[in-house]
Design a protein around this motif. Structure first.
Motif, PDB file in Angstrom:
ATOM      1  N   HIS A 597      -4.023  -1.853   2.077  1.00  0.00           N
ATOM      2  CA  HIS A 597      -3.263  -1.108   1.027  1.00  0.00           C
ATOM      3  C   HIS A 597      -4.963  -0.489   0.492  1.00  0.00           C
ATOM      4  O   HIS A 597      -4.561  -0.075  -0.951  1.00  0.00           O
ATOM      5  CB  HIS A 597      -2.227  -1.978   1.099  1.00  0.00           C
ATOM      6  N   HIS A 620       3.528   5.224   0.320  1.00  0.00           N
ATOM      7  CA  HIS A 620       2.313   4.998  -0.866  1.00  0.00           C
ATOM      8  C   HIS A 620       1.390   5.923  -0.802  1.00  0.00           C
ATOM      9  O   HIS A 620       0.680   6.502  -0.474  1.00  0.00           O
ATOM     10  CB  HIS A 620       1.765   4.108   0.049  1.00  0.00           C
ATOM     11  N   PHE A 622      -1.621   6.575  -3.614  1.00  0.00           N
ATOM     12  CA  PHE A 622      -2.517   6.478  -3.769  1.00  0.00           C
ATOM     13  C   PHE A 622      -3.594   7.190  -3.876  1.00  0.00           C
ATOM     14  O   PHE A 622      -4.108   8.598  -3.643  1.00  0.00           O
ATOM     15  CB  PHE A 622      -3.969   5.744  -2.547  1.00  0.00           C
ATOM     16  N   CYS A 627      -1.295   2.752  -6.539  1.00  0.00           N
ATOM     17  CA  CYS A 627      -0.434   2.618  -5.156  1.00  0.00           C
ATOM     18  C   CYS A 627       0.518   2.950  -6.010  1.00  0.00           C
ATOM     19  O   CYS A 627       1.706   2.100  -7.320  1.00  0.00           O
ATOM     20  CB  CYS A 627      -0.191   1.966  -4.321  1.00  0.00           C
ATOM     21  N   CYS A 629       3.617   2.512  -5.237  1.00  0.00           N
ATOM     22  CA  CYS A 629       4.470   1.460  -4.832  1.00  0.00           C
ATOM     23  C   CYS A 629       4.158   0.206  -5.898  1.00  0.00           C
ATOM     24  O   CYS A 629       5.610  -1.107  -5.914  1.00  0.00           O
ATOM     25  CB  CYS A 629       4.467   1.039  -3.163  1.00  0.00           C
TER      26      CYS A 629
HETATM   27 ZN    ZN Z   1       0.851   1.055  -1.613  1.00  0.00          ZN
END
Ligand code: ZN
Ligand code: ZN
Length: 633
Positions: A597, A620, A622, A627, A629
């Motif tokens: 991540h 997610h 990016f 990100c 999330c």
């Molecule tokens: Zn994420």
């Protein structure tokens, strides 16, 4: 329809009551005085309006039976008593077979079986009718018993219909042995190349998980029909061989076989599972040219496939093309927004749906609450949780509690989450405790995590994920002894973590990577690109999260292990092959690890590209080092 009787005669209700008793001898009705079926009573139901006053049972029965609606078991009983009164009950034949099927269709297997036993001269059609009845109910043992009796009592040889009626029961029971026995029987009887039999065999092998056997049969088929292709696409998709399903679809088109609704929906489900956007697009084109674009089920499957491939905007466009989206289409759109973490948009969709006069059900609320959870919308989540029973009359189920525990837990309200679990009117299941354990992991609450994990080990001792989360929590805190104790516990139970796998679509193919994968033809280039990437991101501040490596080994070795995770290999491959300005779309079968991540955030920054990873929980996105999330997942 109702039957009236002259005052001195027993009423039809009486007969009905008799019929409802389990083992009543239907011949008993022959002894009853005559019933009169009046014109008035016959005319009271639409199916009966065409009948003359005193219909001839043999001419009417075949016409009446198909017209019987599923709510009218009494219609069957009337026709049945009628036949009895006609005086030629001994000649049940075709009538009896149809009635056996009709009784079973209305859920009265006992009546069907009794009547079947009363048919004096059962021919192949009668036996096949009973076999198809048992097959629809998935009762394999009864089916094989009937098959045995058919041969021993009546000396009859099964035909194609018999075999294609028994095979679905083998498939439903996933009874490979029984299926293979029927296969052998089919060969012995000379039906091995009958298309319908082979199609049923392919389906049986596929449902029993024996895809290789299904493929062998399919390849040897002299004439493949659309059903054969569809069955192959479906069993590949159902057994997780999504690439195989897509290859089959392409071969099907090369063979000039026009796919139908069944192929398209099965395939779109596969694309959704693998985030195969390009294939979804190809199927979309096919949908447009085949005139399937007004089919709500197909359009909904398309909405889901695009959303799961990260193309939420395309999902949205497809949704808007629907003139009158049904509840399932609305919910699919809502679910798309929820998994992408667009909580506010999901709520807007929910409100629009209510405005359209649709009534939300428990599935809708699961998505609304999970949307709130993925976007951290605590007060909105609480509001909808209250409203679901108070305003919409939908009582919260265990799934809704698990969403709420997830929402509160993620937001750090661990105490409130515990209180909610305590207040539950139903027993919390593994999903509810699992949500709390996930929250303990995010917020590093080892004490509570330990307690929750203990509960989970009791409820679901065979789920490796719970052991892994607890062990990871211990490892991350440097508590190596505790971590290895949990690992040992897991090993004692013979549990294994399913291997992490990342998929990426390129050039009409799905490329699959596992950790430290060297099987790809471009493997050398991919590993070199990845090494170069890791070096670059380390220069701008990326620190490998070696605490996530569970083995108590040297830092350097740990780094080596974590740097070759499947997600990272897939990103490196994506960067090698992607066209300028296009995002990299990756699907991972498990939850993305903390190190991948963090690496993906750095990689999106230095490579100036968007990386979208769909893991088992959510999407997610990016970009520019961040990100979507917000680092909570
Ligand atoms: Zn994420
Ligand atoms: Zn990783």
């Amino acid at each position: 329809m109702m039957v009236t009787a002259a005052s001195s005669f027993p009423s039809f209700c009486f007969v009905s009551r008799l019929l409802k008793q389990k083992h009543v001898d239907l011949k008993f009705l022959v002894l009853l005085p005559n019933f009169v079926i009046t014109r008035r009573s016959l005319c009271s139901t639409p199916s009966a309006t065409c009948f003359p006053r005193f219909p001839n049972p043999t001419s009417v029965v075949p016409r009446l039976l198909p017209a019987v609606s599923p709510s009218s078991i009494s219609h069957c009983q009337i026709i049945h008593s009628w036949k009895i009164k006609s005086g030629n009950y001994g000649d049940l034949g075709f009538f009896g077979d149809r009635l056996v099927v009709a009784y079973a269709k209305f859920g009265r297997l006992d009546y069907a079986l009794n009547l079947f036993e009363e048919i004096p001269h059962k021919d192949l059609v009668s036996w096949n009718s009973m076999i198809s009845v048992f097959s629809q109910r998935g009762s394999l043992r009864d089916n094989l018993d009937i098959l045995r009796r058919m041969r021993s009592e009546a000396g009859l040889v099964p035909n194609v219909v018999t075999l294609i009626s028994v095979l679905p029961a083998c498939a439903a029971a996933q009874a490979l042995d029984a299926g293979e026995f029927i296969h052998g029987y089919a060969v012995k009887l000379g039906f091995w190349s009958e298309t319908k039999v082979v199609n049923s065999l392919i389906n049986m092998y596929g449902k029993c998980g024996s895809v290789h056997a299904a493929c062998r049969l399919f390849q040897a088929m002299p004439s493949k029909t659309l059903v054969s292709w569809n069955t192959m696409v479906m069993i590949h998709a159902q057994n997780g061989f999504v690439e195989g399903a897509i290859d089959l679809f392409n071969s099907m088109r090369r063979a000039s076989i026009k796919p139908d609704r069944v192929t398209v929906v099965a395939l779109l489900q596969s694309c959704a599972d693998l985030a195969a956007e390009r294939t979804a697009k190809a199927i979309h084109g096919c949908i447009m040219t085949s005139g399937f674009n007004s089919d709500v089920a197909i359009t909904t499957a398309l909405i889901i496939a695009y959303a799961k491939s990260g193309k939420l905007d395309v999902s949205h466009d497809v949704f808007h093309e629907l003139k009158t989206p049904d509840m399932i289409a609305w919910t699919a759109m809502l679910a798309g927004y929820a998994t992408h973490g667009h909580g506010k948009e999901a709520i807007t969709i929910f409100n629009l749906m209510i405005k359209e006069g649709l009534k939300p059900d428990h599935v809708t609320f699961t998505h609304v609450l999970s949307a709130c959870s993925h976007s951290g919308l605590v007060s909105e989540g609480k509001k909808y949780f209250e409203a679901m029973s108070n305003v919409y009359g939908v009582e919260p189920r265990v799934d809704h509690y698990s969403c709420m525990v997830d929402l509160l837990g993620r937001s750090g309200l661990l105490e409130e989450a515990c209180e909610l679990i305590q207040s539950m009117p139903i027993n919390p299941n593994a999903a509810v405790w699992g949500a709390l354990l996930g929250a303990c992991r995010i917020h590093n609450n080892i004490e509570l995590g330990k307690e929750v994990a203990e509960r989970l080990f009791e409820i679901d001792p065979l789920d490796p994920r719970n052991y892994i989360i607890l062990s990871n929590m211990y490892s991350a805190a440097g508590l190596w002894t505790d971590a290895s104790r949990v690992r040992a516990l897991m090993k004692d139970k013979g549990l294994k973590k399913s291997p992490a796998c990342s998929f990426i679509e390129h050039g009409n193919k799905i490329h699959r990577f596992v950790v430290d994968d060297c099987s790809h033809p471009e493997s050398e280039k991919i590993h070199a690109r990845l090494e170069e990437l890791i070096e670059k991101i380390c220069q701008i501040g990326f620190v490998p999260k070696t605490e996530l490596v569970l083995h108590d080994v040297d830092e350097e070795v740990k780094e080596g292990m974590i740097n070759k995770h499947s997600e990272k290999l897939a990103i490196a491959f994506g960067l090698l092959v992607k066209s300028e300005g296009m995002p990299i779309m990756i699907t991972n079968n498990l939850r993305i690890c903390g190190d991948c991540h963090s690496a993906a955030k750095f990689m999106s920054l230095i490579e100036k590209c968007v990386i979208v990873i769909r893991d088992s929980k959510r999407f997610h996105h990016f970009a520019d080092g961040f990100c979507s999330c917000g680092d909570y997942w």
